[in-house]
Design a protein around this motif. Sequence first.
Motif, PDB file in Angstrom:
ATOM      1  N   ARG A  49      17.701  12.772 -19.720  1.00 27.46           N
ATOM      2  CA  ARG A  49      17.167  11.904 -18.671  1.00 27.46           C
ATOM      3  C   ARG A  49      15.813  12.425 -18.188  1.00 27.46           C
ATOM      4  N   LEU A  50      15.017  11.528 -17.631  1.00 26.15           N
ATOM      5  CA  LEU A  50      13.707  11.883 -17.110  1.00 26.15           C
ATOM      6  C   LEU A  50      13.491  11.181 -15.780  1.00 26.15           C
ATOM      7  N   LEU A  51      13.041  11.922 -14.789  1.00 23.13           N
ATOM      8  CA  LEU A  51      12.679  11.355 -13.508  1.00 23.13           C
ATOM      9  C   LEU A  51      11.272  11.830 -13.188  1.00 23.13           C
ATOM     10  N   LEU A  52      10.348  10.895 -13.026  1.00 23.21           N
ATOM     11  CA  LEU A  52       8.984  11.238 -12.636  1.00 23.21           C
ATOM     12  C   LEU A  52       8.846  10.972 -11.151  1.00 23.21           C
ATOM     13  N   LEU A  53       8.399  11.959 -10.422  1.00 16.45           N
ATOM     14  CA  LEU A  53       8.264  11.868  -8.983  1.00 16.45           C
ATOM     15  C   LEU A  53       6.846  12.259  -8.615  1.00 16.45           C
ATOM     16  N   GLN A  54       6.181  11.428  -7.849  1.00 17.03           N
ATOM     17  CA  GLN A  54       4.793  11.692  -7.467  1.00 17.03           C
ATOM     18  C   GLN A  54       4.725  12.033  -5.987  1.00 17.03           C
ATOM     19  N   LEU A  55       4.150  13.178  -5.677  1.00 19.50           N
ATOM     20  CA  LEU A  55       3.953  13.601  -4.301  1.00 19.50           C
ATOM     21  C   LEU A  55       2.472  13.898  -4.108  1.00 19.50           C
ATOM     22  N   ALA A  56       1.928  13.544  -2.972  1.00 13.38           N
ATOM     23  CA  ALA A  56       0.514  13.805  -2.699  1.00 13.38           C
ATOM     24  C   ALA A  56       0.295  13.880  -1.196  1.00 13.38           C
ATOM     25  N   ALA A  57      -0.778  14.546  -0.811  1.00 14.25           N
ATOM     26  CA  ALA A  57      -1.173  14.579   0.599  1.00 14.25           C
ATOM     27  C   ALA A  57      -1.627  13.188   1.020  1.00 14.25           C
ATOM     28  N   VAL A  58      -1.476  12.876   2.295  1.00 14.70           N
ATOM     29  CA  VAL A  58      -1.847  11.561   2.822  1.00 14.70           C
ATOM     30  C   VAL A  58      -3.316  11.243   2.530  1.00 14.70           C
ATOM     31  N   ASP A  59      -4.174  12.252   2.521  1.00 14.75           N
ATOM     32  CA  ASP A  59      -5.603  12.002   2.338  1.00 14.75           C
ATOM     33  C   ASP A  59      -6.086  12.220   0.902  1.00 14.75           C
ATOM     34  N   ALA A  60      -5.166  12.276  -0.059  1.00 12.22           N
ATOM     35  CA  ALA A  60      -5.546  12.427  -1.471  1.00 12.22           C
ATOM     36  C   ALA A  60      -5.709  11.047  -2.096  1.00 12.22           C
ATOM     37  N   TRP A  61      -6.883  10.761  -2.625  1.00  8.51           N
ATOM     38  CA  TRP A  61      -7.162   9.452  -3.232  1.00  8.51           C
ATOM     39  C   TRP A  61      -6.796   9.498  -4.716  1.00  8.51           C
ATOM     40  N   PRO A  62      -6.021   8.537  -5.225  1.00 10.64           N
ATOM     41  CA  PRO A  62      -5.640   8.523  -6.641  1.00 10.64           C
ATOM     42  C   PRO A  62      -6.851   8.355  -7.552  1.00 10.64           C
ATOM     43  N   VAL A  63      -6.869   9.091  -8.650  1.00 12.26           N
ATOM     44  CA  VAL A  63      -7.980   9.047  -9.598  1.00 12.26           C
ATOM     45  C   VAL A  63      -8.225   7.626 -10.099  1.00 12.26           C
ATOM     46  N   LEU A  64      -7.180   6.880 -10.341  1.00 14.86           N
ATOM     47  CA  LEU A  64      -7.343   5.524 -10.869  1.00 14.86           C
ATOM     48  C   LEU A  64      -7.554   4.480  -9.776  1.00 14.86           C
ATOM     49  N   GLY A  65      -7.659   4.928  -8.533  1.00 18.66           N
ATOM     50  CA  GLY A  65      -7.893   3.991  -7.448  1.00 18.66           C
ATOM     51  C   GLY A  65      -6.623   3.300  -6.991  1.00 18.66           C
ATOM     52  N   VAL A  66      -6.781   2.337  -6.112  1.00 21.21           N
ATOM     53  CA  VAL A  66      -5.662   1.606  -5.516  1.00 21.21           C
ATOM     54  C   VAL A  66      -5.997   0.127  -5.527  1.00 21.21           C
ATOM     55  N   SER A  67      -5.106  -0.689  -6.062  1.00 19.96           N
ATOM     56  CA  SER A  67      -5.362  -2.129  -6.082  1.00 19.96           C
ATOM     57  C   SER A  67      -4.835  -2.822  -4.827  1.00 19.96           C
ATOM     58  N   ASP A  68      -3.865  -2.202  -4.159  1.00 25.40           N
ATOM     59  CA  ASP A  68      -3.283  -2.805  -2.958  1.00 25.40           C
ATOM     60  C   ASP A  68      -3.142  -1.712  -1.899  1.00 25.40           C
ATOM     61  N   LEU A  69      -4.127  -1.623  -0.995  1.00 20.78           N
ATOM     62  CA  LEU A  69      -4.142  -0.552  -0.003  1.00 20.78           C
ATOM     63  C   LEU A  69      -2.938  -0.620   0.941  1.00 20.78           C
ATOM     64  N   ALA A  70      -2.502  -1.811   1.300  1.00 24.24           N
ATOM     65  CA  ALA A  70      -1.339  -1.942   2.188  1.00 24.24           C
ATOM     66  C   ALA A  70      -0.091  -1.355   1.520  1.00 24.24           C
ATOM     67  N   GLN A  71       0.101  -1.638   0.237  1.00 22.56           N
ATOM     68  CA  GLN A  71       1.251  -1.076  -0.476  1.00 22.56           C
ATOM     69  C   GLN A  71       1.120   0.442  -0.578  1.00 22.56           C
ATOM     70  N   PHE A  72      -0.080   0.914  -0.916  1.00 21.33           N
ATOM     71  CA  PHE A  72      -0.338   2.352  -1.003  1.00 21.33           C
ATOM     72  C   PHE A  72       0.012   3.030   0.319  1.00 21.33           C
ATOM     73  N   ASP A  73      -0.455   2.468   1.427  1.00 20.17           N
ATOM     74  CA  ASP A  73      -0.164   3.036   2.748  1.00 20.17           C
ATOM     75  C   ASP A  73       1.329   2.991   3.073  1.00 20.17           C
ATOM     76  N   SER A  74       2.040   1.994   2.553  1.00 22.63           N
ATOM     77  CA  SER A  74       3.474   1.875   2.848  1.00 22.63           C
ATOM     78  C   SER A  74       4.294   2.987   2.194  1.00 22.63           C
ATOM     79  N   TRP A  75       3.730   3.664   1.218  1.00 20.20           N
ATOM     80  CA  TRP A  75       4.441   4.750   0.532  1.00 20.20           C
ATOM     81  C   TRP A  75       4.371   6.073   1.289  1.00 20.20           C
TER      82      TRP A  75
END
Length: 122
Positions: A49-75
């Motif tokens: 089995r494989l589980l990918l889990l992404q954790l980041a600081a609140v102020d870390a911007w994703p390298v590939l950017g964000v297409s939906d800022l509201a969804q990004f903020d909801s995480w």
Amino acid sequence: MFVGAIDVEREKVDVSRAAPVTVRAGGITLHHCRMLHASAPNTSPLPRRLLLLQLAAVDAWPVLGVSDLAQFDSWVLRGQPTPRYRVKEMDIRIPMPKHDRQGSIYEIQTALRPKVFAGARS
């Protein structure tokens, strides 16, 4: 950027100091996604089995950017969403490399030869 696997000979990666990490059935390993890692073939009749889990600081911007800022903020789990982000210099390839068998991690990795840790026991 992640493309599924690397050819250690072509990339001239020294694996002479690679250290095996053995975990019992049901165990897990945790590591930074940019750490070179691999696994020996699964010799059991059960799927791995494989589980990918992404954790980041609140102020870390994703390298590939964000297409939906509201969804990004909801995480955000801790802290508050911010309009100011940290961006640090890092080595990335633009555009992101594609693989002939683009799709699941398994599909990409099955095409890689040679298998550096194929002789290791899982």
